[in-house]
Design an enzyme around this catalytic site. Structure first.
Site, mmCIF file in Angstrom:
data_model
loop_
_atom_site.group_PDB
_atom_site.id
_atom_site.type_symbol
_atom_site.label_atom_id
_atom_site.label_comp_id
_atom_site.label_asym_id
_atom_site.label_seq_id
_atom_site.Cartn_x
_atom_site.Cartn_y
_atom_site.Cartn_z
ATOM 1 N N TRP A 358 0.817 -1.211 0.000
ATOM 2 C CA TRP A 358 0.000 0.000 0.000
ATOM 3 C C TRP A 358 0.855 1.266 0.000
ATOM 4 C CZ3 TRP A 358 -0.799 3.401 4.420
ATOM 5 C CH2 TRP A 358 -0.069 3.043 5.554
ATOM 6 N N ASP A 359 2.146 1.098 0.201
ATOM 7 C CA ASP A 359 3.081 2.232 0.145
ATOM 8 C C ASP A 359 2.926 3.020 -1.158
ATOM 9 O OD1 ASP A 359 3.866 0.294 1.985
ATOM 10 O OD2 ASP A 359 6.004 0.629 1.687
ATOM 11 N N GLU A 489 2.064 -1.545 13.184
ATOM 12 C CA GLU A 489 2.117 -3.012 13.239
ATOM 13 C C GLU A 489 2.629 -3.536 14.579
ATOM 14 O OE1 GLU A 489 2.666 -3.778 8.435
ATOM 15 O OE2 GLU A 489 4.437 -3.657 9.719
ATOM 16 N N LYS A 601 4.913 2.010 15.929
ATOM 17 C CA LYS A 601 5.928 1.810 14.892
ATOM 18 C C LYS A 601 5.910 2.945 13.867
ATOM 19 C CE LYS A 601 7.319 -1.619 11.391
ATOM 20 N NZ LYS A 601 6.898 -2.837 10.672
ATOM 21 N N GLN A 602 4.733 3.374 13.485
ATOM 22 C CA GLN A 602 4.599 4.442 12.490
ATOM 23 C C GLN A 602 3.257 5.126 12.694
ATOM 24 O OE1 GLN A 602 4.417 1.485 9.125
ATOM 25 N NE2 GLN A 602 3.005 2.976 8.272
#
Length: 765
Positions: A358-359, A489, A601-602
């Site tokens: 999906w990046d 994640e 994580k992000q």
């Protein structure tokens, strides 16, 4: 920062000094590619030290059988692997009876690598003393052609420094290649044919299972002091999967000898007969010759930089960082072929399977829309449309019906091939990014045609998935989404991830709106699509009921959207209070401990604020940013760019600059202790966004470009160009003023800091 050996330079990546501990990292950083193929910066000559060999061909993959301890219904049968392709760069060197091997030389001096990003070539030079006492100077230049994208060329020069030398050049092509990352230690290539003619050699092989046929080829010529010789191979060594030529050359002390090797791949994706195509590729390259091929390369990169360059005055490391990111993005994908996409490692490594994530939709499409013709971004959307049937099949394997589509987390051909349950089954927010990219393309380009032609079918499949994935909670009296993994994640199997719920609601609403618009403005397309997908008014009303009644976790006490239900029950120790020896937690902690922690994580909630910035107030952004930033460890390459953009919006410029440096130099300085596995290509588009959307403040609202320019105190100025609806706009920001220039005679209206202005006519007009 975990490494600091790359020399600061505006246009080049430079390493000086030979250090065996840096070999694999440098193989990643000095990688080259041209959109069709690429390779890590492996030595041409044999090297017996630790190395990660890697050459790659776009679109060529192998279905590596899934390896899990406990099979679950719905698991993909295989994990698509980008393949380590046959090796065409190899040139073993024998000097006075001894093989050249930098790992065994008595001394290696003046070692230097340079990746010249302005001109698109990689150079390596050194002096070496072999065990037999021979001292040599070596200079090697290599590039893969942008213009003739099936070929690369090597110019390998040797000068004996202290005695005459008998040099035996041993160029070869080798299909006996394995992957570093393989589940079952299988070989992926089946050799079919080895052939030769004069100074040319060919190895044709095909992949097991997928049966991609590839001819790997080489053509060699020997040169003395810049003059081509008529030297032919003294010996030819042939195996079923390899062919090597031996050229014997006597070189006087101080004289320069060189081999020029043309090599590359022709593939069955593009040719019926790959061997004939290889002959033609060699003919085209030889007719030009090394110097003209290099000139073509320099010119091709000049054209790319003319549009995509970002200049930064006063901060060399920041300048080097953004150019490295832009260079790698253009090496990986040029938009020529809608069958291809952008792997997270590009041509620099095997991790993540080299497949599509999906990046692409979330991070890469904005870069390609703004720096190239809009057809390049449209090709990326078309890639997903062409795989809609597979997305429907993926959803059906998980029990969804009626044309519901779940796009894969990882794919090469549309089939899901990720084999971790918390990702495969739960990280379903990926569907939302694919829908958002369709919206974003129309918002930026103004081209609505893709939606009635292709995009609406994709949107309907995605909307049907979301409609079936929710369930009604009698206690909440709302629709909920249970058992998911969000962008963060470090949380698995959570209920009501805010970002997932929000983008599901948005997808349902946006798809509903597009169906109404197409019915009014494109009635023939509407009739074709509705008959094909059999959508009804009652189904649409059911979508609306779900979107109007979606549940979002919210804390009244903290005035925060919660990342998921129960987030505030965690032990809320902030990242600033974690001891440095605990970082990175993904390498220091057990997975159980990570899952129980509050660490992010992000960007997750903040990813939602990034996509849907205009849906929230500035105060809401500030509250959520201040809270979630304090728990974010940024152990995903995709994280710092979003935080940089939002920090700039909130006037936290020191923080925005710090995040910019982290994202732009993530690989150059190896922030995540993993660059030897390859570079983080897709996150590099986020670096571009950090400047253009972050510091430049670019937004598109009501078909008009909006800017709110800011500049870090460390910079004197910066500039960038964007292609907005076929008008080229140059933005120049300094500490005291901002200028906007447009090419051509058509006026371009802008909104700058809330005020309507017109871009000035470009001085170049």
């Amino acid at each position: 920062m975990n490494q600091d050996y790359i020399k600061p330079d505006n246009w080049s990546v430079i390493e000086e000094g030979f250090d065996v501990t840096r070999i694999k990292s440098s193989e990643s950083l000095f990688s080259i590619g041209n959109g069709a193929m690429g390779q890590r910066a492996n030595f041409e000559e044999n090297y017996t030290g630790e190395t990660f060999q890697g050459s790659y061909i776009a679109g060529i993959y192998y279905p590596d059988k899934t390896k899990v301890g406990w099979w679950k219904n719905g698991y993909p049968e295989y994990f698509a692997k980008v393949l380590n392709a046959p090796n065409w760069i190899g040139i073993d060197i024998e000097i006075n009876g001894e093989n050249l091997d930098l790992n065994t030389c008595v001394e290696v001096k003046n070692f230097r690598r340079e990746l010249n990003m302005k001109e698109g070539w990689y150079n390596r030079s050194f002096n070496a003393i072999l065990k037999n006492g021979t001292e040599i100077a070596v200079n090697v230049r290599r590039f893969v052609s942008l213009k003739l994208d099936e070929i690369g060329i090597i110019n390998y020069e040797i000068t004996p420094l202290n005695k005459n030398a008998k040099i035996i050049y041993k160029p070869y092509v080798d299909a006996g290649i394995t992957n570093e990352d393989a589940n079952w230690e299988e070989k992926f290539w089946e050799p079919l044919e080895v052939s030769k003619a004069n100074n040319k050699a060919f190895v044709t092989a095909q992949t097991f299972k997928t049966h991609f046929k590839v001819t790997t080829f080489m053509q060699n010529s020997i040169w003395s002091n810049g003059q081509k010789t008529a030297i032919s191979p003294s010996d030819v060594e042939t195996k079923s999967d390899k062919i090597q030529f031996n050229y014997d050359v006597i070189v006087a002390q101080g004289e320069k000898s060189s081999i020029q090797k043309i090599g590359g791949y022709t593939v069955s994706l593009n040719h019926k007969n790959t061997l004939i195509a290889a002959e033609k590729a060699i003919e085209n390259a030889v007719s030009k010759g090394y110097e003209l091929l290099l000139e073509d390369q320099i010119n091709a990169w000049s054209e790319i930089w003319e549009m995509s360059d970002i200049t930064i005055e006063g901060d060399v490391k920041a300048q080097q960082g953004i150019r490295f990111n832009i260079f790698q993005l253009n090496q990986t994908y040029l938009g020529k072929d809608s069958r291809l996409n952008i792997g997270p490692k590009g041509f620099t490594g095997e991790k993540y399977g080299g497949s599509t994530y999906w990046d692409t939709e979330a991070y890469c499409i904005p870069f390609y829309m703004a720096t190239k013709d809009q057809e390049v971004a449209r090709n990326l959307l078309t890639y997903r449309y062409n795989q809609l049937d597979k997305a429907t099949e993926n959803a059906s394997k998980l029990g969804f019906v009626n044309g519901a589509a779940l796009y894969p987390m990882v794919t090469m051909n549309g089939e899901e091939c990720h084999n971790e349950w918390e990702i495969t089954f739960e990280e379903i927010h990926r569907n939302g990014a694919i829908a958002f990219a369709i919206y974003n393309f129309h918002r930026y380009t103004g081209d609505y045609s893709y939606i009635p032609e292709k995009g609406l079918e994709v949107l309907i499949g995605i909307a049907r998935f979301w409609h079936q994935r929710v369930n009604y909670s009698s206690s909440q009296k709302k629709y909920v989404i249970l058992g998911v993994t969000g962008p963060n994640e470090y949380e698995n199997n959570v209920n009501n991830n805010f970002y997932t719920n929000y983008i599901a609601k948005w997808c349902l609403e946006y798809t509903y709106e597009q169906i109404q618009k197409v019915s009014l403005e494109y009635p023939l397309d509407h009739k074709r699509i509705t008959e094909k997908v059999k959508i009804t008014d009652s189904e649409l009303q059911s979508w609306k009921n779900v979107s109007d009644n979606m549940y979002f976790p919210f804390s009244e006490e903290h005035n925060l959207y919660l990342q998921q239900d129960g987030f505030l029950d965690k032990d809320l120790v902030r990242v600033a209070d974690l001891h440095k020896d605990q970082r990175p937690i993904n390498q220091k902690w057990s997975w159980d401990r990570i899952l129980r922690s509050p660490y992010i994580k992000q960007a997750d909630v903040l990813q939602c604020f990034y996509f849907f910035e205009d849906h929230f107030t500035r105060e809401e952004l500030k509250n959520n940013f201040d809270f979630y930033e304090s728990f974010t460890v940024h152990e995903s390459s995709l994280s710092p760019c979003v935080h940089s953009i939002q920090a700039a919006l909130l006037d936290k410029m020191d923080m925005a600059y710090s995040f910019y440096l982290r994202t732009s130099r993530l690989d150059l300085d190896d922030y995540n202790h993993e660059v030897e596995e390859g570079c983080h290509i897709t996150s590099m588009a986020g670096t571009w966004m950090s400047i253009v959307e972050g510091f430049g403040g670019l937004r598109v609202r009501d078909n008009t470009l909006h800017f709110s320019p800011k500049i870090p105190k460390q910079w004197q100025s910066y500039s960038f160009k964007i292609n907005f609806r076929n008008q080229i706009l140059t933005v120049v920001v300094s500490q005291n003023e901002t200028h906007f220039y447009v090419n051509g005679d058509t006026k371009l209206a802008l909104v700058v800091n809330g005020q309507k202005v017109f871009a000035s006519k470009s001085p170049q007009n």
